[in-house]
Design an enzyme around this catalytic site. Structure first.
Site, PDB file in Angstrom:
ATOM      1  N   TYR A  21      -7.668   0.886 -10.589  1.00  0.00           N
ATOM      2  CA  TYR A  21      -9.055   0.782  -8.387  1.00  0.00           C
ATOM      3  C   TYR A  21     -10.241   0.155  -9.218  1.00  0.00           C
ATOM      4  O   TYR A  21     -10.577   1.068 -10.102  1.00  0.00           O
ATOM      5  CB  TYR A  21      -8.994   2.391  -8.425  1.00  0.00           C
ATOM      6  CG  TYR A  21     -10.209   2.221  -6.946  1.00  0.00           C
ATOM      7  CD1 TYR A  21     -10.160   1.933  -5.948  1.00  0.00           C
ATOM      8  CD2 TYR A  21     -10.867   2.928  -7.241  1.00  0.00           C
ATOM      9  CE1 TYR A  21     -10.910   2.110  -4.814  1.00  0.00           C
ATOM     10  CE2 TYR A  21     -11.794   3.088  -6.052  1.00  0.00           C
ATOM     11  CZ  TYR A  21     -11.778   2.802  -5.124  1.00  0.00           C
ATOM     12  OH  TYR A  21     -12.931   2.828  -4.340  1.00  0.00           O
ATOM     13  N   ALA A  43      -4.577  -2.424 -17.805  1.00  0.00           N
ATOM     14  CA  ALA A  43      -3.521  -1.212 -16.819  1.00  0.00           C
ATOM     15  C   ALA A  43      -4.463  -0.486 -16.658  1.00  0.00           C
ATOM     16  O   ALA A  43      -4.501   0.683 -17.728  1.00  0.00           O
ATOM     17  CB  ALA A  43      -2.321  -1.844 -16.990  1.00  0.00           C
ATOM     18  N   ARG A  47     -11.415   8.823 -26.930  1.00  0.00           N
ATOM     19  CA  ARG A  47     -10.429   9.029 -27.249  1.00  0.00           C
ATOM     20  C   ARG A  47      -9.829  10.377 -28.076  1.00  0.00           C
ATOM     21  O   ARG A  47     -10.835  10.188 -29.631  1.00  0.00           O
ATOM     22  CB  ARG A  47      -8.987   8.541 -27.145  1.00  0.00           C
ATOM     23  CG  ARG A  47      -8.993   7.587 -28.406  1.00  0.00           C
ATOM     24  CD  ARG A  47      -7.801   6.559 -28.570  1.00  0.00           C
ATOM     25  NE  ARG A  47      -7.524   5.477 -28.934  1.00  0.00           N
ATOM     26  CZ  ARG A  47      -7.791   4.300 -28.376  1.00  0.00           C
ATOM     27  NH1 ARG A  47      -8.754   3.927 -27.226  1.00  0.00           N
ATOM     28  NH2 ARG A  47      -8.109   3.432 -29.836  1.00  0.00           N
ATOM     29  N   ARG A  56      -0.497   3.093  32.629  1.00  0.00           N
ATOM     30  CA  ARG A  56       0.758   2.543  32.137  1.00  0.00           C
ATOM     31  C   ARG A  56       0.719   2.577  30.640  1.00  0.00           C
ATOM     32  O   ARG A  56       1.182   2.342  29.945  1.00  0.00           O
ATOM     33  CB  ARG A  56       1.491   1.319  32.517  1.00  0.00           C
ATOM     34  CG  ARG A  56       1.183   1.785  34.180  1.00  0.00           C
ATOM     35  CD  ARG A  56       1.948   0.215  35.018  1.00  0.00           C
ATOM     36  NE  ARG A  56       0.349  -0.187  35.735  1.00  0.00           N
ATOM     37  CZ  ARG A  56       0.509  -1.278  35.538  1.00  0.00           C
ATOM     38  NH1 ARG A  56       1.593  -2.835  36.177  1.00  0.00           N
ATOM     39  NH2 ARG A  56      -1.061  -2.325  36.230  1.00  0.00           N
ATOM     40  N   GLY A  72       2.630 -10.771  40.877  1.00  0.00           N
ATOM     41  CA  GLY A  72       2.560 -11.268  42.168  1.00  0.00           C
ATOM     42  C   GLY A  72       2.998 -12.440  41.632  1.00  0.00           C
ATOM     43  O   GLY A  72       3.579 -13.227  41.048  1.00  0.00           O
TER      44      GLY A  72
END
Ligand code: UD1
Ligand code: MG
Length: 450
Positions: free
Chosen positions: A351, A365, A425, A17, A143
Site C-alpha cells: 500500500y 513485497a 528488527r 420509475r 411515442g
C-alpha cells in the site's frame, strides 16, 4: 450573423420509475451523470443559452449543472405538468428569434453530429418543427410518429397508439428542433390531457400540421435516442455507451484483446499503443500514456499512467496517483495520492498512500506506508534509488533518503538519511542443534514417556 440557438434541457421529472428516490438525471453513467452527458453535448453546439428545466426542490441537480460552465439558467416548473408545460416555462423569457432545441435530460447518448443533422434538416425545409425518430430493438414506452401521405402528421404516445402504429411507427427520441418565431403560437395551443393532468410537447407536431407549417421527421441512430426511465434501461444505456467508447479507443490504436470485458469512462484518455488486458475497469479522470500496459483485473480511477508504465495484474490505482514512465505497480498493490517516479518498482502486495517514490526506487513485497493515525493523513517520501526490504512498515510522516536501504521487516518511525541503512528488527538468535533436541522432547511427551 449566425442565428441564436437556445438549448432547453428537460429534467423536472421525478424519475419515479428509477425506484430509489435519487433524481433520475443524477444517476451516473460511465463516470458522468445522465445530465452531464446531455450538457456536454449541448456545449459542443455552442448555444447562446441553455435553459435547464427542474421541479421545485431539485437544488442538487441545479448545483451540479451550474458546475458545467455553460451559459445556463434554471427554470422551475411548479408543479411540473408535462413536457409541453416544461417548454412553455423554459421559453417564457427567451426572445422569439433563432432556434430552440429541446433535449431530454434522460437521453444521455445523444450525439452532437445527430443534433447538427436535425438542426440542418429543419433549416433546409424551413420547418416549424423537426423531430428525431429512431427504430430501437425495444420500442416500449416511446411515442410513435404517425405519417400521413409521407408526411409527419402527429406524435402519438404509446398508450394511445393502435397496435399497427405501435408496431410500425418510428419511435420518438424526444429531441426537437424548432423555429423560435413560430414556437409561442404552438405552445399556446397545446391541449390539456386530463388523464395525466399534463401538456405534451409532442402535440405541437399536430398543431403545426393544422397550420400547414412544415414538420420534418429525421431518423437517427437508435443508440443516440435511448431514453432512461428505469434501472434496466440505465444498464442498457451503459452497455451501449461502453461499446461506443471501446470502438473509439480501438479505432484510435489502443490494444484490447477482449474489449467487451474492459470498462471505460466518458472522459478516459488513452494514447495509441497502450495495452488494456481483459477485465480492466477505468473510473473517471484517467489518462494512460502510449505503450503503458495495464494487465488483467486492474482498477484505475483519477490517475495518470505514463508512457511504458506497467500496472497489474490485480492492481488498484486510486485517485491522485501518478505512475511515471516505465514504473511498475504489480499484483495486489494499491496506490493513492502517490507519485511513483520513472522506473520505480512496487511489485507485490503493497500500500503506497500519500507518498512519493523516487526514480528507480524498489519497494519489496508487503511494504506499507502507514499514512493514517486515525485522525490525519501523513506523507511518506522515498528517495530515488532507495531499497525497502519486504514487509516493512513506513510510519508517516517519514522520509527515506536517496539510495537508502531499509532491512526487511522493519518498522521505520524516524527519517533515514541518504545512503544510510536502517533495520529495526531484533537481533537473530541461532542455537546449534536445538531444533532436534526440542523435537525429541515433544515426541517423547506425546508418547507418554517422562
Ligand atoms: C417522452 C415522450 C415520448 C418519447 C420519450 C423519449 C412526451 C409526452 N413523451 O416520454 O414521446 O418517446 O420521451 O425518451 O414528451 N420532464 C419535465 N417536466 C415534466 C415532465 C417531464 O422536465 O413535467 C422531463 C423529464 O425529466 C425527462 C423528459 O422530460 O427528462 C421526458 O419525460 P419522461 O417522463 O421521461 O417522458 P417519457 O415517458 O420518457
Ligand atoms: Mg423518458
Amino acid at each position: 450573423m449566425t442565428t441564436p440557438l437556445h438549448v432547453l434541457v428537460l429534467a423536472a421529472g421525478k424519475g419515479t420509475r428509477m425506484k430509489n428516490g435519487r433524481p433520475k438525471v443524477l444517476h451516473p453513467l460511465a463516470g458522468r451523470s445522465l445530465l452531464d452527458h446531455v450538457l456536454a453535448v449541448a456545449a459542443e453546439l455552442e448555444p447562446s443559452r441553455v435553459v435547464l428545466v427542474l421541479a421545485p426542490g431539485m437544488e442538487e441537480v441545479a448545483a451540479s449543472a451550474r458546475a458545467s460552465g455553460l451559459p445556463l439558467s434554471v427554470a422551475v416548473q411548479d408543479p411540473p405538468l408535462g413536457t409541453g408545460h416544461a417548454v412553455q416555462v423554459a421559453t417564457a423569457g427567451l426572445p422569439a428569434e433563432g432556434e430552440v432545441l429541446v433535449l431530454y435530460g434522460d437521453t444521455p447518448l445523444i450525439g452532437a453530429a445527430t443534433l447538427r443533422g436535425l438542426l440542418q434538416a429543419r433549416r433546409r425545409a424551413d420547418a416549424a418543427v423537426a423531430v428525431l425518430g429512431m427504430s430501437p430493438p425495444d420500442r416500449t414506452g416511446y411515442g410513435r410518429f404517425l405519417q400521413e401521405g409521407g408526411r409527419l402528421a402527429a406524435i402519438v404516445e404509446e398508450r394511445h397508439a393502435d397496435p399497427e402504429l405501435k408496431r410500425t411507427g418510428l419511435c420518438n427520441a424526444g429531441v426537437m428542433a424548432m423555429d423560435a418565431a413560430r414556437l409561442p403560437e404552438l405552445l399556446a395551443g397545446i391541449p390539456h390531457r386530463p388523464d395525466k393532468n399534463e401538456y405534451y410537447l409532442t402535440d405541437i407536431v399536430e398543431l403545426a400540421r393544422q397550420r400547414d407549417w412544415a414538420c420534418v421527421a429525421m431518423e437517427g441512430p437508435w443508440q443516440d435516442g435511448i431514453g432512461v426511465n428505469s434501472q434496466v434501461q440505465l444498464a442498457e444505456a451503459y452497455r451501449l455507451f461502453q461499446e461506443r467508447l471501446r470502438q473509439v479507443a480501438l479505432e484510435a490504436g489502443v490494444i484490447m484483446t477482449a474489449p467487451e470485458t474492459v470498462h471505460l469512462s466518458a472522459d478516459t484518455e488513452i494514447e495509441p499503443g497502450a495495452i488494456l488486458e481483459p477485465y480492466v475497469v477505468i473510473g473517471p479522470k484517467v489518462r494512460i500514456g502510449a505503450r503503458a500496459h495495464v494487465q488483467a483485473f486492474s482498477h484505475l480511477a483519477d490517475c495518470s499512467i505514463d508512457h511504458g508504465a506497467e500496472i497489474g495484474p490485480f492492481a488498484r490505482v486510486r485517485p491522485g496517483s501518478r505512475i511515471g514512465s516505465g514504473a511498475k505497480i504489480g499484483n495486489f498493490v494499491e496506490t493513492k495520492n502517490a507519485l511513483v517516479e520513472p522506473g520505480a518498482k512496487v511489485n507485490h502486495l503493497s500500500y503506497v498512500g500519500d507518498a512519493s517514490v523516487g526514480a528507480r526506487a524498489n519497494l519489496g513485497a508487503g511494504t506499507i506506508t502507514c499514512n493514517y493515525d486515525g485522525f490525519s493523513k501523513h506523507r511518506t517520501e522515498i528517495g530515488a534509488g532507495a531499497f525497502i526490504g519486504s514487509n516493512s512498515a513506513l510510519v508517516a510522516p517519514v522520509r527515506i533518503g536517496t539510495g537508502a536501504l531499509v532491512g526487511a521487516g522493519s518498522v521505520i518511525t524516524m527519517d533515514v538519511p541518504d545512503d544510510a541503512l536502517a533495520v529495526t528488527r531484533p537481533q537473530q538468535i541461532v542455537r546449534a542443534g536445538h531444533a532436534a533436541t526440542l523435537r525429541a522432547r515433544l515426541a517423547a511427551r506425546k508418547a507418554g514417556k517422562p
